[in-house]
Design an enzyme around this catalytic site. Structure first.
Site, PDB file in Angstrom:
ATOM      1  N   THR A  20     -32.613 -51.873 129.720  1.00 32.81           N
ATOM      2  CA  THR A  20     -31.359 -51.831 128.963  1.00 32.81           C
ATOM      3  C   THR A  20     -30.212 -52.399 129.784  1.00 32.81           C
ATOM      4  O   THR A  20     -29.391 -53.179 129.282  1.00 32.81           O
ATOM      5  CB  THR A  20     -31.048 -50.394 128.518  1.00 32.81           C
ATOM      6  OG1 THR A  20     -32.127 -49.918 127.698  1.00 32.81           O
ATOM      7  CG2 THR A  20     -29.761 -50.337 127.719  1.00 32.81           C
ATOM      8  N   SER A  21     -30.131 -52.034 131.067  1.00 29.98           N
ATOM      9  CA  SER A  21     -29.058 -52.557 131.926  1.00 29.98           C
ATOM     10  C   SER A  21     -29.117 -54.075 132.005  1.00 29.98           C
ATOM     11  O   SER A  21     -28.096 -54.764 131.854  1.00 29.98           O
ATOM     12  CB  SER A  21     -29.167 -51.961 133.334  1.00 29.98           C
ATOM     13  OG  SER A  21     -28.987 -50.566 133.311  1.00 29.98           O
ATOM     14  N   ASP A  43     -35.888 -49.506 120.561  1.00 30.86           N
ATOM     15  CA  ASP A  43     -36.378 -48.289 121.205  1.00 30.86           C
ATOM     16  C   ASP A  43     -35.898 -47.069 120.422  1.00 30.86           C
ATOM     17  O   ASP A  43     -34.695 -46.897 120.221  1.00 30.86           O
ATOM     18  CB  ASP A  43     -35.853 -48.222 122.642  1.00 30.86           C
ATOM     19  CG  ASP A  43     -36.509 -47.127 123.462  1.00 30.86           C
ATOM     20  OD1 ASP A  43     -37.080 -46.189 122.855  1.00 30.86           O
ATOM     21  OD2 ASP A  43     -36.454 -47.196 124.701  1.00 30.86           O
ATOM     22  N   THR A 503     -26.919 -41.308 131.916  1.00 32.53           N
ATOM     23  CA  THR A 503     -27.644 -41.747 130.726  1.00 32.53           C
ATOM     24  C   THR A 503     -28.955 -40.988 130.520  1.00 32.53           C
ATOM     25  O   THR A 503     -29.200 -40.474 129.422  1.00 32.53           O
ATOM     26  CB  THR A 503     -27.898 -43.269 130.780  1.00 32.53           C
ATOM     27  OG1 THR A 503     -26.625 -43.934 130.800  1.00 32.53           O
ATOM     28  CG2 THR A 503     -28.681 -43.741 129.574  1.00 32.53           C
TER      29      THR A 503
END
Length: 592
Positions: A20-21, A43, A503
């Site tokens: 994701t990053s 996701d 997160t």
């Protein structure tokens, strides 16, 4: 990030490696360069909103602070609802309302939800949705096993529809599948076109992660998806050479990088450093791909030392007045469910209790950890719920039960129906139910799949529970379904796993909320890879990351969990033996 002319970019890999990053950072960079970019998460446990620090929903919306970047979450439940309406609408004037209602009920299973997500995702590539309005579409995919399964579905559907032209399953009426076949073929063709699609295999500088990337690469190639690049994220370099812990961490990372599997060595490779801060928000996302910006991002420095109870005390609590029960480690992929499950199973077995360790994760790594030990306790048994094997067993069982009453044509039709992609989900659930039954006489530790898949599995359990209650003539007090067992706090203890970062903490909290809505209350939280559990850290980068953990632990203790336990970050390849040695002095052997 190396420049690419591809229109469709996929970031895939083991959970927790930074897909994701890196996908968000790439999206920001391309938007800064003037491209109109759409970022999509497929996701079920997406955290795009946290990373972008901007609202993200099931509708396309602009990311705040950027003119050219837009984001979208494909919500599995909403996608499933819309899918049910699409496949039943053409039949609304033909079949009675009661038949349409029954068909929608049949389309409410976990498999349909997954199929609906793929159906939605495919429209952005086929051009039916707003996909043709963007220069680039970036997919932040689900963890590897889930992603590959999505990509394999078109072939499975094509096979099913050809061999069962007049049938129906939880996929929907075969006629509805046929009408979509042209789109699915177009999507697969686009994914295989190297000029249009690039797959980024994201990994960490560690053997298990690189092994997963290697497996993903092979399976992608088998599907004809050959345009691949390798991204290794979070590579640590010590800033203080006098810090023995930091030096060991760096040495381990460099050693692991030497073990890149052969099939990955030919891929274009890019490395990204471990940063002193969590990559949240546009400013920090820009810095991930630009070393010059990294020095400008402020990081915390303070007293990082925290006291956190270890797994040994969790084991003491679990075994204090009980010699059996079900333990399930849950959380997003990559947070440490497998190492936690393995350590708990070994530690409970070392106390003399009978323990069975199993996994429902398609990308299982239980055996990798167990093989690190010189010996395992004699009271421990280990297996894996293998989807393909369970599907074969389930198929044979159904054929044996129903085949005797059918003629040759009937058996042929039954075999074809059992080739539906949904059969695997049902088969895995049956194996899962057997594991629950064992927990009434021994400890059973289940290492579950990443969050999205786990919730689908629990939803299957809930659907089964409702079906039994609806159709059985027995009194509810006489029935004990798997879902009831999951809700029984005396029998089942759900252990939520997180990392000491904002997160993963929020993701675990969201999972906890979903479980509670289903009537399931987690027993405890385990926070994995804590640097703050080490008192000797001097390296400024590591101290900064350890200091940031304090706020995470504070939030967990304040409103999320009464029982919180920690696993220290251990810079070693042989993680399970090192972890057991860490607790060894505290484990009291039980005399049997």
């Amino acid at each position: 990030m190396q420049s690419t002319k591809s229109q469709y970019l996929f970031f895939t890999g083991k959970g927790g490696v930074g897909k994701t990053s890196l996908s968000c950072a790439t999206a920001v960079k391309m938007a800064d360069e003037g491209h109109k970019v759409l970022l999509i998460s497929t996701d079920p446990a997406s955290n795009l909103e946290d990373v972008l620090d901007s609202p993200v929903s099931e509708k396309i919306q602009a990311v705040k602070g950027l003119d050219n970047l837009f984001a979208l979450n494909i919500n599995p439940e909403i996608a499933a609802h819309e899918y049910r309406n699409r496949v039943t609408e053409p039949l609304s004037g033909i079949l009675p309302a009661s038949d349409i209602k029954k068909m929608k009920e049949e389309l409410s299973g976990a498999c349909t939800t997954e199929i609906a997500s793929f159906d939605e995702f495919s429209r952005f590539i086929s051009g039916e949705n707003e996909g043709n309005q963007f220069d680039v579409i970036i997919f932040d995919t689900a963890p590897t096993g889930h992603t590959l399964r999505l990509l394999e579905l078109p072939a499975a559907w094509a096979s099913f529809s050809k061999e069962n032209p007049d049938g129906a399953s939880c996929l929907g009426p075969t006629s509805a599948l046929k009408s979509s076949q042209e789109r699915y073929n177009k999507v697969v063709s686009t994914l295989r076109d190297s000029s249009q699609t690039t797959f980024y295999l994201v990994s960490r500088a560690e053997k298990s992660s690189l092994k997963e990337a290697s497996r993903s690469s092979e399976e992608l190639r088998e599907l004809g998806l050959n345009n691949q690049k390798l991204l290794i994220n979070g590579v640590f370099k010590a800033l203080d050479p006098s810090d023995a812990f930091a030096v060991k961490m760096e040495a381990m990372a460099q050693e692991q990088l030497k073990s890149i599997p052969e099939n990955l060595k030919g891929l274009a490779l890019q490395q990204y450093p471990l940063l002193a801060y969590n990559v949240l928000g546009v400013e920090k996302l820009r810095s991930l791909l630009d070393e010059k910006l990294q020095a400008n991002v402020a990081s915390d420095q303070g007293d990082p030392i925290l006291h956190l109870d270890g797994l040994d005390l969790l084991v003491e609590g679990i075994t204090k007045n009980q010699d059996h029960g079900l333990l399930m480690t849950m959380g997003k992929g990559g947070v440490g469910k497998t190492i936690t499950a393995s350590a708990l199973a070994i530690m409970i077995a070392r106390k003399g209790f009978e323990v069975h360790l199993t996994t429902t994760d398609p990308a299982a790594h239980v055996q990798d950890f167990i093989h690190q030990l010189d010996a395992i306790p004699p009271s421990l048994t280990i297996d894996r719920i293998d989807p393909k094997l369970e599907t074969q067993r389930y198929t044979e069982k159904i054929l044996q039960q129903k085949g005797g009453k059918l003629d040759e044509q009937g058996i042929k039709l039954l075999r074809e129906d059992l080739k539906s992609p949904c059969t695997e989900e049902v088969a895995v659930f049956h194996a899962f139910s057997k594991a629950i039954q064992q927990a009434k006489r021994k400890f059973v530790v289940i290492d579950t799949a990443p969050t999205g898949h786990t919730l689908l599995l629990l939803d299957t359990a809930g659907s089964y529970h409702r079906e039994v209650m609806r159709h059985t003539g027995l009194h509810p007090d006489k029935i004990k379904t798997p879902f009831m067992a999951l809700k029984d706090g005396n029998l089942t203890k759900i252990i939520l796993i997180s990392l000491p970062e904002t997160t993963p903490m929020r993701e675990a909290a969201a999972l906890q909320e979903d479980l509670r809505r289903a009537g399931i209350s987690p027993y405890a939280w385990v926070v994995n890879q804590s640097l703050a559990m080490h008192a000797s850290i001097k390296d400024p980068l590591l101290k900064s990351r350890a200091t940031a953990e304090a706020e995470v632990f504070k939030n967990i203790r304040k409103g999320l969990a009464d029982r919180v336990f920690g696993i220290p970050y251990l810079p070693t390849e042989n993680l399970l033996p090192a972890l057991l040695d860490f607790y060894k002095g505290n484990i009291v052997e039980k005399n049997v």
